[in-house]
Design a protein around this motif. Structure first.
Motif, PDB file in Angstrom:
ATOM      1  N   PRO A 105      10.138   2.571  -9.313  1.00  0.00           N
ATOM      2  CA  PRO A 105      10.414   1.252  -9.893  1.00  0.00           C
ATOM      3  C   PRO A 105       9.119   0.478 -10.171  1.00  0.00           C
ATOM      4  CG  PRO A 105      11.813   1.657  -7.988  1.00  0.00           C
ATOM      5  CD  PRO A 105      10.811   2.769  -8.037  1.00  0.00           C
ATOM      6  N   LEU A 106       9.074  -0.191 -11.314  1.00  0.00           N
ATOM      7  CA  LEU A 106       7.869  -0.894 -11.753  1.00  0.00           C
ATOM      8  C   LEU A 106       7.424  -1.956 -10.753  1.00  0.00           C
ATOM      9  CD1 LEU A 106       5.723  -1.335 -13.878  1.00  0.00           C
ATOM     10  CD2 LEU A 106       7.280  -2.889 -15.052  1.00  0.00           C
ATOM     11  N   LYS A 107       8.363  -2.747 -10.230  1.00  0.00           N
ATOM     12  CA  LYS A 107       8.001  -3.808  -9.272  1.00  0.00           C
ATOM     13  C   LYS A 107       7.310  -3.217  -8.043  1.00  0.00           C
ATOM     14  CE  LYS A 107       9.878  -7.573  -6.528  1.00  0.00           C
ATOM     15  NZ  LYS A 107      11.068  -8.302  -6.113  1.00  0.00           N
ATOM     16  N   ASN A 108       7.845  -2.119  -7.537  1.00  0.00           N
ATOM     17  CA  ASN A 108       7.239  -1.479  -6.364  1.00  0.00           C
ATOM     18  C   ASN A 108       5.866  -0.906  -6.687  1.00  0.00           C
ATOM     19  OD1 ASN A 108       9.416  -2.146  -4.790  1.00  0.00           O
ATOM     20  ND2 ASN A 108      10.394  -0.155  -4.989  1.00  0.00           N
ATOM     21  N   LYS A 109       5.699  -0.346  -7.885  1.00  0.00           N
ATOM     22  CA  LYS A 109       4.381   0.168  -8.277  1.00  0.00           C
ATOM     23  C   LYS A 109       3.359  -0.964  -8.307  1.00  0.00           C
ATOM     24  CE  LYS A 109       5.727   2.911 -11.914  1.00  0.00           C
ATOM     25  NZ  LYS A 109       5.518   3.832 -13.030  1.00  0.00           N
ATOM     26  N   MET A 110       3.777  -2.133  -8.793  1.00  0.00           N
ATOM     27  CA  MET A 110       2.860  -3.280  -8.860  1.00  0.00           C
ATOM     28  C   MET A 110       2.481  -3.754  -7.458  1.00  0.00           C
ATOM     29  SD  MET A 110       4.522  -5.274 -12.096  1.00  0.00           S
ATOM     30  CE  MET A 110       3.457  -6.695 -11.935  1.00  0.00           C
ATOM     31  N   ILE A 111       3.433  -3.767  -6.534  1.00  0.00           N
ATOM     32  CA  ILE A 111       3.144  -4.178  -5.149  1.00  0.00           C
ATOM     33  C   ILE A 111       2.152  -3.207  -4.523  1.00  0.00           C
ATOM     34  CG2 ILE A 111       4.131  -4.434  -2.840  1.00  0.00           C
ATOM     35  CD1 ILE A 111       6.698  -5.482  -4.252  1.00  0.00           C
ATOM     36  N   TYR A 112       2.366  -1.918  -4.706  1.00  0.00           N
ATOM     37  CA  TYR A 112       1.450  -0.918  -4.157  1.00  0.00           C
ATOM     38  C   TYR A 112       0.070  -1.020  -4.794  1.00  0.00           C
ATOM     39  CZ  TYR A 112       4.332   1.776  -0.948  1.00  0.00           C
ATOM     40  OH  TYR A 112       5.052   2.177   0.137  1.00  0.00           O
ATOM     41  N   ALA A 113       0.034  -1.234  -6.102  1.00  0.00           N
ATOM     42  CA  ALA A 113      -1.256  -1.343  -6.787  1.00  0.00           C
ATOM     43  C   ALA A 113      -2.046  -2.537  -6.268  1.00  0.00           C
ATOM     44  CB  ALA A 113      -1.038  -1.461  -8.296  1.00  0.00           C
ATOM     45  N   SER A 114      -1.365  -3.656  -6.029  1.00  0.00           N
ATOM     46  CA  SER A 114      -2.072  -4.839  -5.545  1.00  0.00           C
ATOM     47  C   SER A 114      -2.491  -4.695  -4.090  1.00  0.00           C
ATOM     48  CB  SER A 114      -1.211  -6.095  -5.733  1.00  0.00           C
ATOM     49  OG  SER A 114      -0.042  -6.018  -4.944  1.00  0.00           O
ATOM     50  N   SER A 115      -1.823  -3.848  -3.325  1.00  0.00           N
ATOM     51  CA  SER A 115      -2.180  -3.623  -1.916  1.00  0.00           C
ATOM     52  C   SER A 115      -3.283  -2.587  -1.752  1.00  0.00           C
ATOM     53  CB  SER A 115      -0.954  -3.154  -1.135  1.00  0.00           C
ATOM     54  OG  SER A 115       0.082  -4.091  -1.223  1.00  0.00           O
ATOM     55  N   LYS A 116      -3.543  -1.825  -2.804  1.00  0.00           N
ATOM     56  CA  LYS A 116      -4.520  -0.735  -2.740  1.00  0.00           C
ATOM     57  C   LYS A 116      -5.907  -1.234  -2.325  1.00  0.00           C
ATOM     58  CE  LYS A 116      -6.141   0.864  -6.498  1.00  0.00           C
ATOM     59  NZ  LYS A 116      -6.415   1.473  -7.781  1.00  0.00           N
ATOM     60  N   ASP A 117      -6.351  -2.360  -2.870  1.00  0.00           N
ATOM     61  CA  ASP A 117      -7.679  -2.872  -2.529  1.00  0.00           C
ATOM     62  C   ASP A 117      -7.784  -3.242  -1.057  1.00  0.00           C
ATOM     63  OD1 ASP A 117      -8.730  -2.461  -5.040  1.00  0.00           O
ATOM     64  OD2 ASP A 117      -8.245  -4.481  -5.738  1.00  0.00           O
ATOM     65  N   ALA A 118      -6.692  -3.767  -0.495  1.00  0.00           N
ATOM     66  CA  ALA A 118      -6.710  -4.146   0.921  1.00  0.00           C
ATOM     67  C   ALA A 118      -6.939  -2.920   1.809  1.00  0.00           C
ATOM     68  CB  ALA A 118      -5.406  -4.839   1.307  1.00  0.00           C
ATOM     69  N   ILE A 119      -6.264  -1.839   1.530  1.00  0.00           N
ATOM     70  CA  ILE A 119      -6.435  -0.644   2.351  1.00  0.00           C
ATOM     71  C   ILE A 119      -7.811  -0.021   2.129  1.00  0.00           C
ATOM     72  CG2 ILE A 119      -5.327   1.018   0.781  1.00  0.00           C
ATOM     73  CD1 ILE A 119      -4.147   2.370   3.272  1.00  0.00           C
ATOM     74  N   LYS A 120      -8.296  -0.034   0.889  1.00  0.00           N
ATOM     75  CA  LYS A 120      -9.624   0.534   0.616  1.00  0.00           C
ATOM     76  C   LYS A 120     -10.726  -0.242   1.332  1.00  0.00           C
ATOM     77  CE  LYS A 120     -10.717   1.956  -3.456  1.00  0.00           C
ATOM     78  NZ  LYS A 120     -10.916   2.000  -4.912  1.00  0.00           N
ATOM     79  N   LYS A 121     -10.587  -1.557   1.457  1.00  0.00           N
ATOM     80  CA  LYS A 121     -11.592  -2.363   2.165  1.00  0.00           C
ATOM     81  C   LYS A 121     -11.643  -2.015   3.648  1.00  0.00           C
ATOM     82  CE  LYS A 121     -11.573  -6.262  -0.972  1.00  0.00           C
ATOM     83  NZ  LYS A 121     -11.125  -7.633  -1.204  1.00  0.00           N
ATOM     84  N   LYS A 122     -10.500  -1.680   4.230  1.00  0.00           N
ATOM     85  CA  LYS A 122     -10.434  -1.355   5.655  1.00  0.00           C
ATOM     86  C   LYS A 122     -10.947   0.061   5.939  1.00  0.00           C
ATOM     87  CE  LYS A 122      -8.332  -5.070   7.235  1.00  0.00           C
ATOM     88  NZ  LYS A 122      -8.814  -5.901   8.306  1.00  0.00           N
ATOM     89  N   LEU A 123     -10.838   0.950   4.966  1.00  0.00           N
ATOM     90  CA  LEU A 123     -11.244   2.336   5.154  1.00  0.00           C
ATOM     91  C   LEU A 123     -12.669   2.517   4.624  1.00  0.00           C
ATOM     92  CD1 LEU A 123      -7.929   4.104   4.077  1.00  0.00           C
ATOM     93  CD2 LEU A 123      -8.561   3.218   6.324  1.00  0.00           C
ATOM     94  N   THR A 124     -13.628   2.173   5.433  1.00  0.00           N
ATOM     95  CA  THR A 124     -15.026   2.197   5.046  1.00  0.00           C
ATOM     96  C   THR A 124     -15.468   3.621   4.700  1.00  0.00           C
ATOM     97  OG1 THR A 124     -15.401   0.420   6.628  1.00  0.00           O
ATOM     98  CG2 THR A 124     -17.335   1.529   5.782  1.00  0.00           C
TER      99      THR A 124
END
Length: 126
Positions: A105-124
């Motif tokens: 679903p498009l809405k879920n893809k957008m939520i995951y895409a916007s959360s991607k940066d948060a996880i990348k910042k934590k995973l040095t």
């Protein structure tokens, strides 16, 4: 983000080097992360980890097993410990993957895409 478990798994995978056949069989090759139902917390998908195989092992090819782990029409994040050979040596790289198939679903893809940066910042080091 459920910092303890996600970051701990990432650090374990980043630091773990396998030299003996026994170590290779015990090491995590891949894990999947998803958003909790509240869509605010990233959690480890328990039981979605690939622990066996190595480069050249065609019977237990870890990459083929990893691809089968990915959800059909659902989104997730994944860490895959890629092992490959070059002309000079054997190499290992930890790869971060954002999985969002067309049928999700498009809405879920957008939520995951916007959360991607948060996880990348934590995973040095990703």
């Amino acid at each position: 983000m459920n910092g303890c478990s996600v970051i701990k798994v990432f650090n374990d995978m980043k630091a773990c080097k396998a030299y003996t056949p026994e170590e290779v069989k015990k090491r995590k090759k891949a894990v999947l992360f998803c958003l909790r139902e509240d869509k605010k917390t990233i959690i480890l998908e328990e039981g979605k980890e690939n622990l066996v195989g190595d480069v050249g092992d065609t019977i237990n090819d870890p990459y083929l097993h990893f691809v089968k782990m990915l959800p059909g029409c659902d989104r997730c994040y994944a860490l895959y410990d890629a092992t490959y050979k070059t002309n000079e040596s054997k190499k290992e790289d930890l790869v971060f993957i954002f999985w969002a198939p067309e049928c999700a679903p498009l809405k879920n893809k957008m939520i995951y895409a916007s959360s991607k940066d948060a996880i990348k910042k934590k995973l040095t080091g990703i």
